[in-house]
Design a protein around this motif. Structure first.
Motif, short mmCIF file in Angstrom:
data_model
loop_
_atom_site.label_atom_id
_atom_site.label_comp_id
_atom_site.label_asym_id
_atom_site.label_seq_id
_atom_site.Cartn_x
_atom_site.Cartn_y
_atom_site.Cartn_z
N LEU A 211 -35.55 18.77 -9.07
CA LEU A 211 -34.86 18.22 -8.03
C LEU A 211 -34.14 17.13 -7.56
CD1 LEU A 211 -37.68 20.08 -5.96
CD2 LEU A 211 -36.11 21.08 -7.14
N GLN A 212 -32.76 17.16 -7.09
CA GLN A 212 -32.24 16.23 -6.26
C GLN A 212 -32.43 15.42 -5.61
OE1 GLN A 212 -28.53 18.40 -6.25
NE2 GLN A 212 -27.96 18.46 -8.30
N ASP A 213 -31.96 14.23 -5.23
CA ASP A 213 -32.25 13.33 -3.93
C ASP A 213 -33.02 14.63 -2.99
OD1 ASP A 213 -33.62 11.31 -6.13
OD2 ASP A 213 -31.36 10.47 -5.62
N LYS A 214 -31.87 14.72 -2.59
CA LYS A 214 -31.59 15.57 -0.69
C LYS A 214 -32.34 16.84 -1.15
CE LYS A 214 -27.97 19.20 -2.61
NZ LYS A 214 -26.56 19.43 -2.31
N GLU A 215 -32.83 17.12 -2.28
CA GLU A 215 -33.74 18.65 -2.20
C GLU A 215 -35.26 17.98 -1.77
OE1 GLU A 215 -32.15 21.69 -5.29
OE2 GLU A 215 -32.72 20.43 -5.99
N LEU A 216 -35.08 16.81 -2.43
CA LEU A 216 -36.84 15.61 -2.51
C LEU A 216 -36.77 15.31 -0.34
CD1 LEU A 216 -36.83 14.01 -5.40
CD2 LEU A 216 -38.19 15.84 -4.80
N ASP A 217 -36.23 15.23 -0.51
CA ASP A 217 -35.55 14.45 1.11
C ASP A 217 -35.79 15.84 1.40
OD1 ASP A 217 -34.71 11.95 -0.01
OD2 ASP A 217 -33.46 12.43 0.37
N ALA A 218 -35.36 16.79 1.58
CA ALA A 218 -35.42 17.57 2.57
C ALA A 218 -36.64 18.59 2.97
CB ALA A 218 -35.22 19.11 2.51
N LEU A 219 -37.79 17.86 1.90
CA LEU A 219 -39.71 18.23 1.56
C LEU A 219 -40.26 17.32 2.28
CD1 LEU A 219 -39.29 19.55 -2.20
CD2 LEU A 219 -40.42 20.98 -0.32
N VAL A 220 -39.67 15.80 1.89
CA VAL A 220 -40.52 15.26 3.18
C VAL A 220 -40.67 15.26 4.37
CG1 VAL A 220 -40.69 13.05 3.30
CG2 VAL A 220 -40.27 13.46 0.85
N ALA A 221 -38.92 15.04 4.63
CA ALA A 221 -39.28 15.77 5.86
C ALA A 221 -39.57 16.33 6.62
CB ALA A 221 -37.20 15.72 6.47
N PHE A 222 -39.39 17.82 6.21
CA PHE A 222 -40.16 18.80 6.76
C PHE A 222 -41.92 18.59 7.11
CE2 PHE A 222 -42.62 22.68 6.47
CZ PHE A 222 -41.33 23.85 6.93
N SER A 223 -42.40 18.69 5.73
CA SER A 223 -43.54 18.04 5.78
C SER A 223 -43.80 17.19 6.48
CB SER A 223 -44.20 16.76 4.48
OG SER A 223 -45.17 16.53 4.01
N SER A 224 -42.95 16.31 7.14
CA SER A 224 -43.84 14.75 8.35
C SER A 224 -43.36 15.38 9.55
CB SER A 224 -42.33 13.81 7.91
OG SER A 224 -42.84 12.67 8.91
N ASP A 225 -42.50 16.17 9.56
CA ASP A 225 -42.27 17.08 10.70
C ASP A 225 -43.59 17.74 11.27
OD1 ASP A 225 -40.47 17.51 13.68
OD2 ASP A 225 -40.54 19.75 12.33
N SER A 226 -43.51 19.22 10.46
CA SER A 226 -44.99 20.31 10.28
C SER A 226 -46.37 19.87 10.31
CB SER A 226 -44.79 21.41 9.25
OG SER A 226 -45.09 20.20 8.15
N GLY A 227 -46.14 18.34 9.82
CA GLY A 227 -47.96 17.85 9.95
C GLY A 227 -48.40 18.48 8.67
#
Length: 579
Positions: free
Chosen positions: A232-248
């Motif tokens: 995956l590209q960095d922007k895709e990984l960043d989106a995953l990390v942000a979603f995880s942090s927000d959703s718990g």
């Protein structure tokens, strides 16, 4: 030969080269940068044309090595390399890498030279049936017309379609079979035609943002995101990390997920000890029914996770942007989200954050497991301790090529807290042990820094030709071989206890007694045995600062490897405390 016949012959050769030059010129304009070739006669028009248009041409003596080189380069860059070979069994040697490229969704453009139709099936030397040679492992296969008999405009369309089919959302290999008639040598100076295509000629438009995951995150608290091996590209990984942090929803990060780095670990609840956690009933009994598991990438390496999920399936199992294979061997999928990973995870979800009881349960026990791993590494001289010290020595800007079998399972446990700019490459599409060194050479050739290749002894013996190539090309690779005396992974299977030791060693472990140090030295690769795990950092540190290839051998044993895994699990059990 009459002057008229000579002219007709020359016109045919000129048309053949005009076609080939147009093809490669257009591919270069689209973004292809290199051609990986193996010497041969029938492929002469392809090789000379690829070189003429300015592609970076790399020559390998062995077609299997060439194919894995192209695979590694594409895994590092997401741009297809062109493979060129002569006719006959040369093309057949590409198959293992083509299979991996198919299942790992890695782009590749294969150009196999062939005899013209009238010579096929009539006993002509070095002639086999190459049409459809790779079966359904390619996104597109095409038996071209004889290049000397068709207008070069057809070459433009062929190049465009090959690029598009290889780099579409379902990335993968394409196969072009090129029949050529003699003479094969140019009759005039070759000139590069001006390309009419450009990178803007082909683009993938992202689908509109999907609200599916957002709705699930708002409805369900007990979610888990599993991220398998990926490119995956960095922007895709960043989106995953942000979603995880927000959703718990914690992320279960595979060693090849690109998410075991310090930056990601500090930004989201990322779980890196799944193999210990899911194998421990005291932990799994604390978990309430999991509402949602969202999976991204290839299937997870952890066997304990796969067994746990099979025994306690979630209410909803969602696969995001699946490739050729769906990561669903237990047949539990309930939802598929197609399209862009960035779009699927880009919107804020529940706002629950990482402080929920659910999320804190995961992060707390992940910490306990990691302490058990740390204690074992510090107190023992096992294969796991060696692997941990090797992996922790990787400097910034380095690529890591992980072998399959025991190596990736070692990494599952001990690959922790990496530097943020280390890219992890693995052949987890088909999970084969062949071509590991050759893939790492390809990664190195297309990356700015050096590549650490961590490989087992059997996989290293499988790819001796890759070792020869590393010396011949003086590739910037650091190869570390963990030699446990054969196929240690079989000792973890039931068959190890069901048959006598002599039969087990003869049929499964298969110790090979190959002197890899002498072989490496003989082909121009600096080599040395690492006598103690305490020497790892110093020796590898100097190797990373040097140029050219080097190989280090770490000796352990099958028995010690099995014992190390048992002791690490026992250490986690001993440190486990129920609330």
């Amino acid at each position: 030969m009459t002057s008229k016949a000579q002219k007709t012959r020359d016109d045919g050769v000129n048309a053949m080269y005009a076609y080939c030059l147009r093809f490669f010129s257009e591919l270069k304009a689209l973004g292809v940068t290199n051609a990986i070739i193996s010497p041969g006669s029938r492929s002469t028009p392809l090789v000379l044309s690829a070189k003429q248009v300015g592609l970076d041409v790399v020559v390998h003596l062995d077609e299997r090595v060439a194919a894995f080189h192209a695979l590694g380069a594409a895994k590092a860059t997401r741009i297809p390399s062109i493979l060129i070979c002569s006719s006959g069994t040369a093309a057949a040697n590409y198959l293992p890498a083509v299979v991996e490229a198919n299942h790992a969704a890695t782009p590749m453009i294969i150009c196999t030279a062939d005899r013209p139709p009238e010579l096929r099936q009539w006993g002509e030397g070095q002639t086999i049936n190459q049409v459809g040679l790779y079966g359904n492992n390619v996104r597109w296969h095409y038996d071209l017309p004889v290049a000397s008999e068709i207008n070069e405009s057809h070459a433009r369309s062929t190049a465009f379609r090959a690029w598009s089919m290889s780099t579409s959302r379902f990335q993968g290999p394409v196969h072009l079979n090129w029949p050529f008639r003699k003479p094969l040598e140019p009759t005039q100076k070759l000139e590069t035609p001006e390309a009419s295509l450009s990178p803007e000629s082909s683009y993938q438009e992202e689908m509109p943002r999907s609200s599916s995951l957002i709705s699930l995150a708002k409805e369900y608290e007990r979610g888990l995101i599993t991220v398998g091996p990926n490119n995956l590209q960095d922007k895709e990984l960043d989106a995953l990390v942000a979603f995880s942090s927000d959703s718990g929803w914690p992320i279960l990060a595979d060693p090849c997920s690109q998410l075991r780095d310090r930056g990601s670990l500090s930004s989201a609840p990322i779980i890196t000890s799944g193999e210990l956690l899911f194998a421990e009933e005291k932990f799994t009994s604390l978990l309430d029914q999991v509402d949602v598991i969202v999976h991204v990438g290839l299937p997870a390496t952890s066997k304990a996770y796969r067994l746990w999920k099979q025994e306690t399936p979630p209410t909803r199992y969602v696969i995001v942007s699946p490739g050729v294979d769906w990561a669903d061997p237990s047949h539990e999928v309930t939802d598929i989200i197609q399209g862009s990973i960035t779009a699927a995870f880009s919107e804020p979800s529940s706002g629950r954050g990482p402080n929920s009881r659910w999320c804190e349960l995961w992060t707390k026990h992940n910490g306990i497991a990691l302490e058990a791993v740390k204690r074992h590494v510090l107190e023992n001289q096992s294969e796991l301790s060696l692997a941990s010290r090797i992996l922790s020595s990787i400097p910034s800007g380095t690529s890591l090529m992980l072998s399959n079998s025991m190596i990736v399972r070692d990494a599952e446990l001990v690959l922790q807290n990496m530097k943020s700019d280390v890219k992890v490459i693995s052949n987890r599409g088909a999970n084969g042990i062949d071509g590991v060194i050759s893939t790492g050479i390809g990664v190195s050739s297309s990356s700015e820094g050096r590549c650490l290749i961590l490989v087992g002894d059997v996989a290293a013996v499988h790819d001796i030709a890759g070792l020869v190539a590393a010396g011949r090309l003086q590739s910037d690779v650091v190869i570390v071989v963990i030699d446990n005396g054969g196929g240690a992974i079989f000792s973890f299977l039931p068959v190890a206890k069901e048959i006598d030791n002599d039969s087990f060693e003869h049929l499964f472990t298969t110790p090979h007694h190959t002197n890899l140090i002498d072989i490496a030295s003989s082909v121009g690769v600096q080599s040395q045995v690492i006598e103690s795990s305490l020497d790892v950092e110093g020796l590898l540190g100097r190797a990373f600062e040097s140029k050219g290839p080097s190989l280090f051998l770490c000796n352990t044993s099958v028995e010690e490897t099995v014992k190390a895994y048992e002791e690490m699990r026992a250490g986690f059990q001993a440190s486990f405390r129920e609330e």
